[in-house]
Design a protein around this motif. Structure first.
Motif, PDB file in Angstrom:
ATOM      1  N   UNK A 257      21.311  59.966  47.411  1.00 58.33           N
ATOM      2  CA  UNK A 257      21.122  58.537  47.196  1.00 58.33           C
ATOM      3  C   UNK A 257      22.618  57.739  46.989  1.00 58.33           C
ATOM      4  N   UNK A 258      23.240  58.389  46.341  1.00 61.08           N
ATOM      5  CA  UNK A 258      24.870  57.900  46.126  1.00 61.08           C
ATOM      6  C   UNK A 258      25.405  57.570  47.460  1.00 61.08           C
ATOM      7  N   UNK A 259      25.143  58.518  48.286  1.00 60.56           N
ATOM      8  CA  UNK A 259      25.873  58.420  49.725  1.00 60.56           C
ATOM      9  C   UNK A 259      25.183  57.161  50.548  1.00 60.56           C
ATOM     10  N   UNK A 260      24.034  56.980  50.435  1.00 60.06           N
ATOM     11  CA  UNK A 260      23.235  55.924  50.893  1.00 60.06           C
ATOM     12  C   UNK A 260      23.585  54.624  50.550  1.00 60.06           C
ATOM     13  N   UNK A 261      23.669  54.520  49.012  1.00 56.76           N
ATOM     14  CA  UNK A 261      24.169  53.319  48.449  1.00 56.76           C
ATOM     15  C   UNK A 261      25.616  52.942  48.892  1.00 56.76           C
ATOM     16  N   UNK A 262      26.449  54.149  48.854  1.00 56.57           N
ATOM     17  CA  UNK A 262      27.869  53.738  49.609  1.00 56.57           C
ATOM     18  C   UNK A 262      27.866  53.412  50.838  1.00 56.57           C
ATOM     19  N   UNK A 263      27.180  53.989  51.804  1.00 54.38           N
ATOM     20  CA  UNK A 263      27.223  53.416  53.250  1.00 54.38           C
ATOM     21  C   UNK A 263      26.534  52.197  53.474  1.00 54.38           C
TER      22      UNK A 263
ATOM     23  N   UNK B 291      18.366  54.064  56.003  1.00 60.58           N
ATOM     24  CA  UNK B 291      19.255  55.261  55.679  1.00 60.58           C
ATOM     25  C   UNK B 291      18.348  56.084  54.832  1.00 60.58           C
ATOM     26  N   UNK B 292      17.486  55.638  53.942  1.00 59.30           N
ATOM     27  CA  UNK B 292      16.839  56.399  52.899  1.00 59.30           C
ATOM     28  C   UNK B 292      15.465  57.329  53.786  1.00 59.30           C
ATOM     29  N   UNK B 293      15.160  56.682  54.880  1.00 57.66           N
ATOM     30  CA  UNK B 293      14.047  57.415  55.735  1.00 57.66           C
ATOM     31  C   UNK B 293      14.503  58.727  56.103  1.00 57.66           C
ATOM     32  N   UNK B 294      16.052  58.866  56.589  1.00 60.17           N
ATOM     33  CA  UNK B 294      16.448  60.171  56.963  1.00 60.17           C
ATOM     34  C   UNK B 294      16.805  61.181  55.682  1.00 60.17           C
ATOM     35  N   UNK B 295      16.978  60.459  54.867  1.00 65.28           N
ATOM     36  CA  UNK B 295      17.305  61.445  53.468  1.00 65.28           C
ATOM     37  C   UNK B 295      15.970  61.719  52.963  1.00 65.28           C
ATOM     38  N   UNK B 296      14.984  61.105  52.830  1.00 60.38           N
ATOM     39  CA  UNK B 296      13.697  61.659  52.143  1.00 60.38           C
ATOM     40  C   UNK B 296      13.076  62.560  53.170  1.00 60.38           C
TER      41      UNK B 296
ATOM     42  N   UNK C 266       6.746  63.331  55.666  1.00 54.23           N
ATOM     43  CA  UNK C 266       7.452  62.546  56.155  1.00 54.23           C
ATOM     44  C   UNK C 266       7.192  60.833  55.717  1.00 54.23           C
ATOM     45  N   UNK C 267       8.277  59.963  55.669  1.00 56.16           N
ATOM     46  CA  UNK C 267       7.876  58.556  55.616  1.00 56.16           C
ATOM     47  C   UNK C 267       8.590  57.726  56.668  1.00 56.16           C
ATOM     48  N   UNK C 268       7.962  56.580  57.042  1.00 55.78           N
ATOM     49  CA  UNK C 268       8.224  55.592  57.963  1.00 55.78           C
ATOM     50  C   UNK C 268       9.214  54.627  57.242  1.00 55.78           C
ATOM     51  N   UNK C 269       9.707  53.761  58.324  1.00 61.05           N
ATOM     52  CA  UNK C 269      10.572  52.569  57.844  1.00 61.05           C
ATOM     53  C   UNK C 269       9.925  51.755  56.867  1.00 61.05           C
ATOM     54  N   UNK C 270       8.723  51.489  57.297  1.00 63.22           N
ATOM     55  CA  UNK C 270       7.883  50.429  56.348  1.00 63.22           C
ATOM     56  C   UNK C 270       7.751  50.813  55.038  1.00 63.22           C
ATOM     57  N   UNK C 271       7.583  52.256  54.743  1.00 60.36           N
ATOM     58  CA  UNK C 271       7.312  52.931  53.360  1.00 60.36           C
ATOM     59  C   UNK C 271       8.635  52.652  52.752  1.00 60.36           C
ATOM     60  N   UNK C 272       9.461  53.086  53.416  1.00 58.88           N
ATOM     61  CA  UNK C 272      10.749  53.235  52.795  1.00 58.88           C
ATOM     62  C   UNK C 272      11.534  51.766  52.278  1.00 58.88           C
TER      63      UNK C 272
END
Length: 221
Positions: free
Chosen positions: A100-106, A175-180, A188-194
């Motif tokens: 999550x830290x990587x997601x936030x930084x990117x 970015x969270x979609x890929x991580x989750x 799996x989750x989709x973009x809308x859920x993310x």
């Protein structure tokens, strides 16, 4: 593509963000916070010796700000990550905090873009006559209003409603979609859920921050 980005080195991302943030801040300070501007603003009200003292103080604090800026970059990423991690925890999805830290930084690169856009606007499209002219957020609701008619309490919240903040929400969700999905292949989750998750978790953190800033503004005014 987002899975590939998350695999990138978080420290390299942090260093690049810090360097770019310092360079943009340095450019704005060097181009616009000049000796001429200070003399133009205060020359009729203060003695030249007093203005020189102000410039010396400004230069000292300017150097300190360049040192502190990387800590603010890390603090912002950590603050975002805390709320994202909390939101994901309550969904019972598995995820590592370091991811999550990587997601936030990117996602923070959207603020680098905002800084570049601000610099371009200041150079080519905006006349800088006062220090107040530097305090603006490009493509925000605040820029559509007359600042003199807006209560100071609402200047920051209205400035925060802008294209880049919206972009931050969208990039976080993407970015969270890929991580989750990497950590929860069976769910799996989709973009809308993310995006919904980002809105409720990071959105709550952002709202808390806005309330804090408004509280400080109210007590200082």
């Amino acid at each position: 593509m987002n899975e590939y980005l998350i695999q990138s080195n978080g420290w390299k991302t942090y260093i690049i963000l810090s360097v770019l943030s310092i360079l943009i801040t340095y450019a704005i300070n060097s181009i616009f916070l000049t000796t001429d501007l200070y003399y133009q603003l205060f020359g009729e009200r203060l003695a030249f010796e007093r203005i020189d003292d102000m410039l010396n103080i400004h230069k000292r604090w300017q150097g300190v700000s360049y040192i502190i800026l990387p800590f603010f970059v890390l603090l912002r990423a950590f603050y975002t990550s805390i709320f994202l991690y909390t939101g994901i925890f309550f969904t019972e999805l598995k995820i590592e905090f370091c991811k999550i830290i990587k997601v936030a930084l990117l996602s923070d690169f959207i603020y680098i873009l905002a800084g570049l856009v601000k610099l371009i606007i200041l150079i080519f499209f905006k006349q800088v006559n006062t220090l107040d002219d530097l305090q603006f957020q490009p493509f925000s609701i605040m820029e559509l209003l007359n600042k003199n008619t807006v209560d100071p309490l609402f200047v920051y919240p209205l400035s925060l409603i802008n294209i880049f903040e919206l972009g931050y929400f969208l990039i976080l969700a993407w970015l969270l979609v890929g991580v989750i999905n990497e950590a929860n292949g069976e769910r799996p989750v989709k973009f809308g859920k993310s995006l919904q998750l980002v809105t409720t978790s990071y959105g709550s953190g952002l709202l808390l921050w806005v309330v804090l800033v408004m509280f400080i503004t109210l007590n200082l005014s």
